[in-house]
Enzyme design. Structure first.
Site, short mmCIF file in Angstrom:
data_model
loop_
_atom_site.label_atom_id
_atom_site.label_comp_id
_atom_site.label_asym_id
_atom_site.label_seq_id
_atom_site.Cartn_x
_atom_site.Cartn_y
_atom_site.Cartn_z
N ARG A 7 0.85 -1.18 0.00
CA ARG A 7 0.00 0.00 0.00
C ARG A 7 0.89 1.24 0.00
O ARG A 7 2.10 1.16 0.24
CB ARG A 7 -0.90 -0.01 1.23
CG ARG A 7 -1.93 -1.13 1.25
CD ARG A 7 -2.61 -1.22 2.62
NE ARG A 7 -3.26 0.05 2.96
CZ ARG A 7 -3.48 0.45 4.21
NH1 ARG A 7 -3.07 -0.28 5.23
NH2 ARG A 7 -4.11 1.59 4.43
N SER B 177 0.62 4.07 2.00
CA SER B 177 0.71 4.91 3.20
C SER B 177 2.16 4.95 3.68
O SER B 177 2.98 4.09 3.34
CB SER B 177 -0.18 4.36 4.31
OG SER B 177 0.34 3.15 4.83
N LYS C 11 -1.95 -7.89 11.29
CA LYS C 11 -3.28 -7.82 11.88
C LYS C 11 -4.37 -7.50 10.87
O LYS C 11 -5.55 -7.73 11.12
CB LYS C 11 -3.30 -6.80 13.02
CG LYS C 11 -3.17 -5.35 12.60
CD LYS C 11 -3.12 -4.45 13.83
CE LYS C 11 -3.01 -2.98 13.46
NZ LYS C 11 -4.21 -2.45 12.84
N ASP C 12 -3.97 -6.98 9.68
CA ASP C 12 -4.96 -6.67 8.64
C ASP C 12 -5.39 -7.90 7.86
O ASP C 12 -6.40 -7.85 7.14
CB ASP C 12 -4.38 -5.65 7.65
CG ASP C 12 -4.22 -4.27 8.26
OD1 ASP C 12 -4.88 -3.99 9.28
OD2 ASP C 12 -3.43 -3.47 7.72
N SER D 77 -11.71 1.61 16.48
CA SER D 77 -11.56 0.21 16.86
C SER D 77 -12.53 -0.13 17.98
O SER D 77 -12.46 0.45 19.07
CB SER D 77 -10.12 -0.06 17.32
OG SER D 77 -10.03 -1.27 18.02
N ARG E 184 -12.51 -2.83 19.59
CA ARG E 184 -11.68 -3.47 20.63
C ARG E 184 -11.17 -2.43 21.62
O ARG E 184 -11.28 -2.61 22.84
CB ARG E 184 -10.50 -4.20 19.95
CG ARG E 184 -9.42 -4.68 20.91
CD ARG E 184 -8.25 -5.26 20.14
NE ARG E 184 -7.65 -4.28 19.23
CZ ARG E 184 -6.76 -3.36 19.59
NH1 ARG E 184 -6.37 -3.30 20.84
NH2 ARG E 184 -6.26 -2.53 18.71
N ARG E 185 -10.62 -1.34 21.08
CA ARG E 185 -10.11 -0.29 21.95
C ARG E 185 -11.26 0.39 22.72
O ARG E 185 -11.13 0.70 23.91
CB ARG E 185 -9.35 0.75 21.13
CG ARG E 185 -8.02 0.25 20.59
CD ARG E 185 -7.42 1.23 19.60
NE ARG E 185 -6.11 0.80 19.14
CZ ARG E 185 -5.56 1.18 17.99
NH1 ARG E 185 -6.22 1.99 17.18
NH2 ARG E 185 -4.36 0.75 17.65
N ARG F 98 -10.51 7.93 11.33
CA ARG F 98 -9.93 7.21 10.19
C ARG F 98 -8.73 7.97 9.66
O ARG F 98 -8.50 9.12 9.99
CB ARG F 98 -10.97 7.06 9.07
CG ARG F 98 -12.04 6.00 9.32
CD ARG F 98 -11.49 4.58 9.27
NE ARG F 98 -10.69 4.34 8.09
CZ ARG F 98 -11.16 3.99 6.90
NH1 ARG F 98 -12.46 3.88 6.72
NH2 ARG F 98 -10.34 3.76 5.89
N GLY F 99 -7.98 7.32 8.78
CA GLY F 99 -6.82 7.94 8.16
C GLY F 99 -5.55 7.23 8.57
O GLY F 99 -5.52 6.42 9.51
N ASN F 100 -4.44 7.52 7.85
CA ASN F 100 -3.16 6.92 8.22
C ASN F 100 -2.62 7.59 9.49
O ASN F 100 -3.22 8.54 10.01
CB ASN F 100 -2.16 7.01 7.07
CG ASN F 100 -1.91 8.44 6.62
OD1 ASN F 100 -1.89 9.36 7.43
ND2 ASN F 100 -1.73 8.63 5.31
N VAL F 101 -1.51 7.11 9.99
CA VAL F 101 -1.00 7.58 11.28
C VAL F 101 -0.77 9.09 11.29
O VAL F 101 -1.27 9.79 12.18
CB VAL F 101 0.27 6.80 11.68
CG1 VAL F 101 0.89 7.40 12.94
CG2 VAL F 101 -0.07 5.32 11.92
N THR G 294 -2.07 11.41 9.45
CA THR G 294 -3.36 12.10 9.30
C THR G 294 -4.11 12.12 10.62
O THR G 294 -4.69 13.15 11.01
CB THR G 294 -4.21 11.41 8.22
OG1 THR G 294 -3.54 11.48 6.97
CG2 THR G 294 -5.57 12.08 8.10
N ARG G 295 -4.10 11.00 11.32
CA ARG G 295 -4.81 10.94 12.60
C ARG G 295 -4.17 11.88 13.63
O ARG G 295 -4.86 12.54 14.41
CB ARG G 295 -4.86 9.50 13.11
CG ARG G 295 -5.91 8.66 12.40
CD ARG G 295 -5.95 7.24 12.92
NE ARG G 295 -4.99 6.39 12.22
CZ ARG G 295 -4.73 5.12 12.56
NH1 ARG G 295 -5.33 4.59 13.61
NH2 ARG G 295 -3.88 4.41 11.87
N CYS H 118 -12.96 -8.79 12.73
CA CYS H 118 -12.33 -7.80 13.60
C CYS H 118 -13.29 -6.70 14.01
O CYS H 118 -12.91 -5.77 14.71
CB CYS H 118 -11.09 -7.21 12.94
SG CYS H 118 -9.71 -8.36 12.95
#
Length: 524
Positions: free
Chosen positions: A10, A12, A80-81, A130, A132-133, A150-153, A155-156, A245
């Site tokens: 990918r 990112s 994990k994906d 998430s 889970r979180r 949402r978004g990549n690291v 971006t978040r 998930c």
């Protein structure tokens, strides 16, 4: 190999870091490679909760299609994906070492409240998609407002800078790999024991065509079989629960010496209080199946539990146990009283560390209104003591975890060699931590409270008896006996030692706190 490999990835920043890491690792064994960026459905769909995409192939399907079509030679994924089943014709040829699977809670500095658990102000808005979180965060702090993120690291993190949230939660692995400077935020690190991660969190997977035996062999220097063995347990648990998930499910397997330790958290809904389980085994054979069996809806739980501690209505232990309709009898069998009422804070001018072994030690010491120098550091035993210290307005520099005081003393000794440490403690303390420090460390014991047994302690008919201190054990068994059907849980090794002396079998939680005690009762 006589060809240049094509690595599918990918686009990112984190995905490219991971792909370049594999490319460099291949170069180190004289295998040339180049990258091919492939956009996935998960990169294009940004209006759905991230957790509903994770693990269903939304971030992997297009890479796998290119791999099957022979357009790339290998694909690099965040493990994990990946779905729990490989598509026909594909296999995982190698897994990386595991980056620390802890979670990071990034908090805007004006939203920090050290007196609250996790240092978040009351009612803070936390960004994470998430489930889970979300379930685990709300179990600790039900006042929090969880919002989708949402978004990549990068971006978040930028969304946090823009004050769209008071805090956000990220996997430590991604932040560490990208080398992101987080100094502008207050950062709380939650270990895999405190907040259980997603299955395979922190691991990269290298996927190839099953028929490419030559490449499989070439990739083995990059493979870590010990990590693969742990992941097999986690991903089998995920598979047995349905492989989705979207479930508020966390699973973490870690091999400690020769014993596999598995931590699992599961709820049916993201706003439901999760069940947690800790299990140990010498082998991974059938381990995942044993874990999942403990979560079966038709399994029988104890009907009643006694705990030698007063519990508030918001107690983690109370909520975890009462969720299953279990009756709780909660009251301490001892009283604590102060042994000093005055304290000369001048002594603190010569102190480098203050260490607390219990919540009572924290509470009674601060009743003396101590005045600390700016550079004093704090150490505590267990999350309960840490939480009490937070309420007094102080962060901890060291938190001893686990139920073995000797291990904590060994870790603490490495930090305190050559320093002066003050130990506010109980009168007649066992001095478990002090005994493990080096001869170059100056130790000052300061008894601030003592325990007094209640005059009459009635026997409990509960199915499970949970004891939270050696003094409570002494108080209960001074007049009472254990019924044959009753099971015993001891909060730590010092409490368990009392039962060793009595020849009584007992369960020892992984961590000496209410979460550990809840895990122990749930596992019965």
């Amino acid at each position: 190999m006589d060809r240049t490999l094509i690595i599918g990835t990918r686009g990112s920043e984190l995905a490219l870091w991971q792909a370049n890491f594999v490319k460099d690792s291949l170069a180190a064994i004289n295998i040339p490679a180049e990258l091919k960026i492939i956009k996935t459905q998960g990169d294009r769909i940004l209006n759905l909760s991230f957790d509903k995409l994770e693990g269903k192939g939304f971030f992997t399907k297009e890479l796998e299609e290119e791999l099957l079509a022979g357009k790339i030679d290998l694909a690099v994924h965040s493990h994990k994906d990946l779905p729990t089943e490989n598509p026909a014709g594909l296999i995982i040829a190698a897994v990386s070492e595991r980056e620390d699977p802890s979670e990071l809670l990034l908090i805007l500095k004006d939203c920090v409240d050290v007196r609250q658990k996790l240092s978040l102000k009351f009612g803070a808005a936390v960004g994470t998609s998430s489930n889970r979180r979300k379930a685990q965060l709300l179990a600790y702090r039900p006042d929090l407002e969880i919002q989708d993120l949402r978004g990549n690291v990068p971006t978040r993190i930028q969304k946090l800078r823009n004050e769209s949230y008071d805090a956000i939660m990220l996997a430590k692995a991604g932040v560490s790999r990208l080398g992101i400077d987080l100094s502008e935020f207050h950062v709380e690190e939650l270990t895999p024991v405190e907040l259980i991660p997603a299955a395979a969190q922190g691991v990269m997977a290298i996927q190839i065509r099953e028929s490419d035996q030559e490449l499989f062999n070439a990739l083995q220097p990059l493979n870590h079989p010990d990590v693969a063995e742990e992941l097999a347990v986690e991903r089998t648990v995920l598979k047995l629960f349905g492989g989705g998930c979207h479930l508020p499910l966390g699973c973490y397997c870690h091999k400690d010496d020769d014993v596999f330790q598995v931590f699992t958290s599961k709820a049916d809904e993201d706003d439901e209080f999760p069940d947690r389980l800790f299990m140990e085994s010498k082998t991974t054979e059938g381990l995942a199946e044993k874990v999942v069996a403990k979560f079966a809806k038709d399994r029988k739980h104890p009907q009643s539990v006694f705990i030698s501690r007063d519990l508030s209505e918001q107690s983690y232990f109370r909520k975890a146990i009462e969720k299953h309709g279990i009756i709780i009898e909660a009251h301490s069998l001892i009283r604590t009283v102060p042994v000093i009422t005055k304290f000369d804070s001048y002594i603190l001018k010569h102190i480098d560390w203050v260490f607390f072994s219990s919540k009572n030690a924290v509470d009674y010491f601060f009743l003396l209104n101590p005045l600390f120098p700016k550079d004093v550091k704090f150490g505590v035993m267990g999350s309960g003591s840490e939480e009490m210290l937070r309420r007094k307005g102080h962060f901890t520099n060291y938190v001893g975890t686990g139920n073995d005081a000797a291990d904590v003393a060994k870790q603490f000794a490495e930090l305190t060699n050559g320093t002066t440490v003050l130990f506010p403690c109980a009168e007649g303390s066992m001095r478990s931590i002090q005994q493990g420090l080096s001869a170059d460390t100056k130790i000052i014991d300061l008894p601030v409270y003592e325990t007094v047994m209640e005059e009459e302690v009635e026997a409990s008919g509960a199915d499970v008896l949970v004891f939270t201190s050696p003094s409570n054990v002494d108080a209960y068994f001074a007049e009472n006996l254990l019924d044959p059907y009753q099971k015993v849980v001891a909060i730590g090794k010092s409490t368990g030692k009392k039962f060793d002396e009595m020849g009584v079998k007992y369960i020892l939680p992984f961590s000496p706190d209410e979460v550990g005690l809840a895990e122990a009762v749930f596992g019965i």
